[in-house]
Structure formats: C-alpha cells, structure tokens
Scaffold this motif. Structure first.
Motif, PDB file in Angstrom:
ATOM      1  N   GLU A  67       0.866  -1.177   0.000  1.00 27.38           N
ATOM      2  CA  GLU A  67       0.000   0.000   0.000  1.00 27.38           C
ATOM      3  C   GLU A  67       0.900   1.224   0.000  1.00 27.38           C
ATOM      4  O   GLU A  67       2.031   1.161   0.484  1.00 27.38           O
ATOM      5  CB  GLU A  67      -0.874  -0.032   1.254  1.00 27.38           C
ATOM      6  CG  GLU A  67      -1.956   0.998   1.298  1.00 27.38           C
ATOM      7  CD  GLU A  67      -2.867   0.828   2.509  1.00 27.38           C
ATOM      8  OE1 GLU A  67      -3.768   1.659   2.658  1.00 27.38           O
ATOM      9  OE2 GLU A  67      -2.678  -0.113   3.291  1.00 27.38           O
ATOM     10  N   THR A  68       0.442   2.325  -0.544  1.00 26.87           N
ATOM     11  CA  THR A  68       1.202   3.576  -0.505  1.00 26.87           C
ATOM     12  C   THR A  68       0.328   4.681   0.069  1.00 26.87           C
ATOM     13  O   THR A  68      -0.898   4.615   0.027  1.00 26.87           O
ATOM     14  CB  THR A  68       1.696   3.982  -1.908  1.00 26.87           C
ATOM     15  OG1 THR A  68       0.586   4.035  -2.796  1.00 26.87           O
ATOM     16  CG2 THR A  68       2.745   3.014  -2.430  1.00 26.87           C
ATOM     17  N   GLU A  69       1.003   5.691   0.620  1.00 24.76           N
ATOM     18  CA  GLU A  69       0.305   6.791   1.282  1.00 24.76           C
ATOM     19  C   GLU A  69       0.995   8.099   0.931  1.00 24.76           C
ATOM     20  O   GLU A  69       2.233   8.180   0.967  1.00 24.76           O
ATOM     21  CB  GLU A  69       0.351   6.548   2.786  1.00 24.76           C
ATOM     22  CG  GLU A  69      -0.314   7.578   3.624  1.00 24.76           C
ATOM     23  CD  GLU A  69      -0.189   7.210   5.095  1.00 24.76           C
ATOM     24  OE1 GLU A  69       0.799   7.655   5.716  1.00 24.76           O
ATOM     25  OE2 GLU A  69      -1.047   6.468   5.593  1.00 24.76           O
TER      26      GLU A  69
ATOM     27  N   TRP B 220      -0.798   4.281  -8.453  1.00 22.77           N
ATOM     28  CA  TRP B 220      -1.623   5.236  -7.719  1.00 22.77           C
ATOM     29  C   TRP B 220      -0.798   6.468  -7.347  1.00 22.77           C
ATOM     30  O   TRP B 220      -1.275   7.605  -7.470  1.00 22.77           O
ATOM     31  CB  TRP B 220      -2.217   4.584  -6.459  1.00 22.77           C
ATOM     32  CG  TRP B 220      -3.015   5.560  -5.668  1.00 22.77           C
ATOM     33  CD1 TRP B 220      -4.335   5.859  -5.826  1.00 22.77           C
ATOM     34  CD2 TRP B 220      -2.528   6.415  -4.624  1.00 22.77           C
ATOM     35  NE1 TRP B 220      -4.709   6.850  -4.942  1.00 22.77           N
ATOM     36  CE2 TRP B 220      -3.610   7.209  -4.192  1.00 22.77           C
ATOM     37  CE3 TRP B 220      -1.303   6.596  -4.017  1.00 22.77           C
ATOM     38  CZ2 TRP B 220      -3.497   8.158  -3.184  1.00 22.77           C
ATOM     39  CZ3 TRP B 220      -1.172   7.540  -3.012  1.00 22.77           C
ATOM     40  CH2 TRP B 220      -2.264   8.308  -2.605  1.00 22.77           C
ATOM     41  N   CYS B 221       0.458   6.272  -6.915  1.00 19.16           N
ATOM     42  CA  CYS B 221       1.326   7.402  -6.558  1.00 19.16           C
ATOM     43  C   CYS B 221       1.496   8.357  -7.743  1.00 19.16           C
ATOM     44  O   CYS B 221       1.392   9.580  -7.587  1.00 19.16           O
ATOM     45  CB  CYS B 221       2.711   6.917  -6.129  1.00 19.16           C
ATOM     46  SG  CYS B 221       2.750   6.039  -4.563  1.00 19.16           S
TER      47      CYS B 221
ATOM     48  N   SER C 254      -4.461   7.474   0.637  1.00 17.46           N
ATOM     49  CA  SER C 254      -3.700   6.244   0.389  1.00 17.46           C
ATOM     50  C   SER C 254      -4.323   5.407  -0.719  1.00 17.46           C
ATOM     51  O   SER C 254      -5.505   5.526  -1.028  1.00 17.46           O
ATOM     52  CB  SER C 254      -3.595   5.413   1.659  1.00 17.46           C
ATOM     53  OG  SER C 254      -4.862   5.021   2.120  1.00 17.46           O
ATOM     54  N   SER C 255      -3.483   4.547  -1.265  1.00 15.49           N
ATOM     55  CA  SER C 255      -3.919   3.621  -2.310  1.00 15.49           C
ATOM     56  C   SER C 255      -4.692   2.474  -1.681  1.00 15.49           C
ATOM     57  O   SER C 255      -4.711   2.314  -0.455  1.00 15.49           O
ATOM     58  CB  SER C 255      -2.702   3.062  -3.050  1.00 15.49           C
ATOM     59  OG  SER C 255      -1.972   2.190  -2.190  1.00 15.49           O
ATOM     60  N   GLU C 256      -5.272   1.660  -2.519  1.00 16.14           N
ATOM     61  CA  GLU C 256      -5.861   0.402  -2.061  1.00 16.14           C
ATOM     62  C   GLU C 256      -4.727  -0.570  -1.753  1.00 16.14           C
ATOM     63  O   GLU C 256      -3.647  -0.483  -2.335  1.00 16.14           O
ATOM     64  CB  GLU C 256      -6.745  -0.198  -3.160  1.00 16.14           C
ATOM     65  CG  GLU C 256      -7.958   0.638  -3.520  1.00 16.14           C
ATOM     66  CD  GLU C 256      -9.022   0.602  -2.436  1.00 16.14           C
ATOM     67  OE1 GLU C 256      -9.206  -0.464  -1.820  1.00 16.14           O
ATOM     68  OE2 GLU C 256      -9.656   1.637  -2.215  1.00 16.14           O
TER      69      GLU C 256
ATOM     70  N   HIS D 276      -1.774  10.152  -8.414  1.00 15.42           N
ATOM     71  CA  HIS D 276      -2.028  11.130  -7.356  1.00 15.42           C
ATOM     72  C   HIS D 276      -1.122  12.353  -7.539  1.00 15.42           C
ATOM     73  O   HIS D 276      -1.572  13.492  -7.392  1.00 15.42           O
ATOM     74  CB  HIS D 276      -1.812  10.496  -5.977  1.00 15.42           C
ATOM     75  CG  HIS D 276      -2.140  11.406  -4.841  1.00 15.42           C
ATOM     76  ND1 HIS D 276      -3.433  11.701  -4.468  1.00 15.42           N
ATOM     77  CD2 HIS D 276      -1.339  12.102  -3.995  1.00 15.42           C
ATOM     78  CE1 HIS D 276      -3.410  12.530  -3.434  1.00 15.42           C
ATOM     79  NE2 HIS D 276      -2.146  12.790  -3.118  1.00 15.42           N
TER      80      HIS D 276
ATOM     81  N   PRO E  47      -0.274   0.063  -6.306  1.00 20.26           N
ATOM     82  CA  PRO E  47       0.023   1.184  -5.401  1.00 20.26           C
ATOM     83  C   PRO E  47       1.020   2.188  -5.993  1.00 20.26           C
ATOM     84  O   PRO E  47       0.879   3.394  -5.794  1.00 20.26           O
ATOM     85  CB  PRO E  47       0.586   0.503  -4.156  1.00 20.26           C
ATOM     86  CG  PRO E  47      -0.019  -0.861  -4.170  1.00 20.26           C
ATOM     87  CD  PRO E  47      -0.074  -1.227  -5.633  1.00 20.26           C
TER      88      PRO E  47
END
Length: 80
Positions: A26-28, A48-49, A35-37, A52, A45
């Motif tokens: 997971e990433t935040e 997603w970064c 945060s990602s799923e 984002h 993830p």
C-alpha cells in the motif's frame, strides 16, 4: 508425600509465514494522507502514486508493506 513441580523452558523462533498470502503493499501520500488500495503486488500502489502526483502535485509517498510471521517452538537438543 510432597508434590514435585518442574519447569520446562522452550525456545521460540520467528519465521516468515509463507502458508497464506504473500506481502500486502500500500502507498500513502505524505502531504495529504490519502492512500492507495492494498494489493498483492507493488504495481497498483505505485501507479496510484503517479496518478495522485499528477492530480495533486504532491510528490512524497510512504510505501507500506505488511508481511506475516509465525512463532514456532524449537526443540532443544540437550537433556532436561
């Protein structure tokens, strides 16, 4: 007659548990906390970064990896 009590000390070892799922990724975002799923691999993830960052302009991220461990008793080789 007196009752006799004994103690048995046992050694333990901690090992990576491979019997179930593998690590979970997971990433935040470190700017806003979004945060990602959670996923079974890093690809989603990490994507997603990038998405984002493109939407928000935020550039700092925390990678979270959850692994699983299992404690197991180790038999001692010596006499009791």
């Amino acid at each position: 007659m007196a009752e006799r009590t004994g103690w048995r000390f046992v050694n333990w070892v901690l090992q990576l548990d491979t019997s179930g799922s593998g690590p979970i990724y997971e990433t935040e975002c470190t700017t806003c906390g979004e945060s990602s799923e959670a996923a079974d691999d890093k690809e989603a993830p990490e994507l997603w970064c990038l998405q984002h960052a493109g939407r928000s302009g935020h550039t700092g991220f925390r990678a979270l990896t959850t692994s699983f461990f299992r404690a197991t008793q180790v038999e001692s080789g010596g006499a009791d």
